[in-house]
Each structure stands twice: as structure tokens, then as C-alpha cells.
Enzyme design. Sequence first.
Site, mmCIF file in Angstrom:
data_model
loop_
_atom_site.group_PDB
_atom_site.id
_atom_site.type_symbol
_atom_site.label_atom_id
_atom_site.label_comp_id
_atom_site.label_asym_id
_atom_site.label_seq_id
_atom_site.Cartn_x
_atom_site.Cartn_y
_atom_site.Cartn_z
ATOM 1 N N SER A 144 0.867 -1.181 0.000
ATOM 2 C CA SER A 144 0.000 0.000 0.000
ATOM 3 C C SER A 144 0.897 1.222 0.000
ATOM 4 C CB SER A 144 -0.878 -0.010 1.259
ATOM 5 O OG SER A 144 -1.513 1.237 1.458
ATOM 6 N N TYR A 157 -1.605 -0.146 10.805
ATOM 7 C CA TYR A 157 -1.659 -0.564 9.398
ATOM 8 C C TYR A 157 -0.406 -0.109 8.663
ATOM 9 C CZ TYR A 157 -3.505 -0.960 4.622
ATOM 10 O OH TYR A 157 -3.705 -1.279 3.287
#
Length: 260
Positions: A144, A157
Site C-alpha cells: 500500500s 496498518y
Amino acid sequence: MNSTAYTLSGQHAVVTGGGSGIGAAIARLLVTAGAQVTLMGRDAARLAYQAEALSELGTVHVQTVDVTSADSVSTAFAAACEHGFIDILVNNAGQAEAAPFTKTDLALWKRMLDVNLTGVFLCTQAVLPGMLERRSGRIVNVASTAGQVGYAYVAAYCAAKHGVIGMTRSLALEVATRGVTVNAVCPGYTETGLLDQSIEKIVAQTGRSEEDAREALLRSNPQRRFVTPDEVASSALWLCLPESRSITGQTISISGGEVM
């Protein structure tokens, strides 16, 4: 990319988190390019639905797995190997949760690291010995932009995705002379269920309209649009091709210029 111009005929690919979103899009391109694909995930019904949709294009198998469990991963990959050696692994399974750092409890922290980082570690360990023995393999980690830069309220995250990129680079060097490449693709906000959840959370926490919430997220992308799963899939497919054997240890940002 026109996937029909390339061939992965005779190869076996495993895609974790293959029941929807980016994973399903990657699986579709891999099947179209000639690979047989094993879809892995936790939701058996969702996997079966995707397999049925893809079966007209080629050979597709399904295998349930919990990527956070070493025993589950070992069982799932042993079952997948019954369909042939695994030549390609796409580590796509993931989950995102947001919370201010002071409200990020240990359980949330562990959930984010377990599914987003430890899951990549376990699945990679399951396939790597066979790849090294055959001196051939492609590992693509779906990370990501949260692995390239920091974002507020998603410290756990971001930590997990930064870890994926660090592992990608380290492992790529370790196996560089042994026929295996290891790369990561780093999508920005992508039109998937995770994006819908993010928008819903913004609406719930701020009282903004859904349109305003979407616009707030769009502003992070210089192109002012969300990425599509097919765009991520095209980059993942490219990394799996024989012609991409010189590409390893890379993190490809698919984010409309958000990360340069």
C-alpha cells in the site's frame, strides 16, 4: 496491458485474498494469461463465486485459509500443491482499521500485523523452498502507499505495510541469484470494499455526506480519482512475466502520483 500478449501457460499461481477486489482482479489477469490459479481466502462462498466466474477463462481452484495461522497456511498450501508446483505467489490478503494512536489497543495492533505482515511471511515461507529448488518463482506482495509514507490514524496498518516493503527488499536480495523475484505493488485508495468501509467510517465519525467523504480521500490523489483494481492487477501481472525477471526488490506505487 493486454494480458493476452503474454503467456504464463503451464504455471500455477496462488492469490491470497482472491475472493474480491484487487485479489480477484489479479486472479482474472493471471488466468487470462494462461496460468492455473488457486484462490485462497477465509470466505469459502466468496471464493466459490469468483472461481465460477473465472472458470470460463481457465483452470481455477479454491482453498480456504487463515493467513494468520501457521497451521492453516501449511494445510492450505499443501493442498494447493496437489494441483502442481506453485510458481507464482500473490500475497494480497489484508485488512485495514483506523484509530488514533492513543486509542490503538494491543488487540488492534496485533490484528493489523498478523494479517498484513505475518500472513505475508507465512505464505512466502510456504512456497519459497520449492521455488528455490526449481530456481524459478515470482512473489508479488500487495502492500500500500501506507507502506511508503505515513498516514494519520492508521499507525498499526502503516507499520505492517512498511514491514511488508522491508521484507520484500530484504528477501529480494537474499534470493537474487536463485531465480526468484520478490516485488511489491503499492496501491493508493482503490475502488474496493476497503474504500467503502473507509468512507462509511468518515461519514459516521464526522457527519459529512458520503460525497464529501469521497472528495476528502480523492484529494490525496493528484489525478483526482481512485485507482481501479484492474490497474493494480496489470502491474502485478507484469511482475509475474518471464520478461520481468530483472525486476526485483521494487515497490511500485499505483497512486496517481501521490507517492514519487
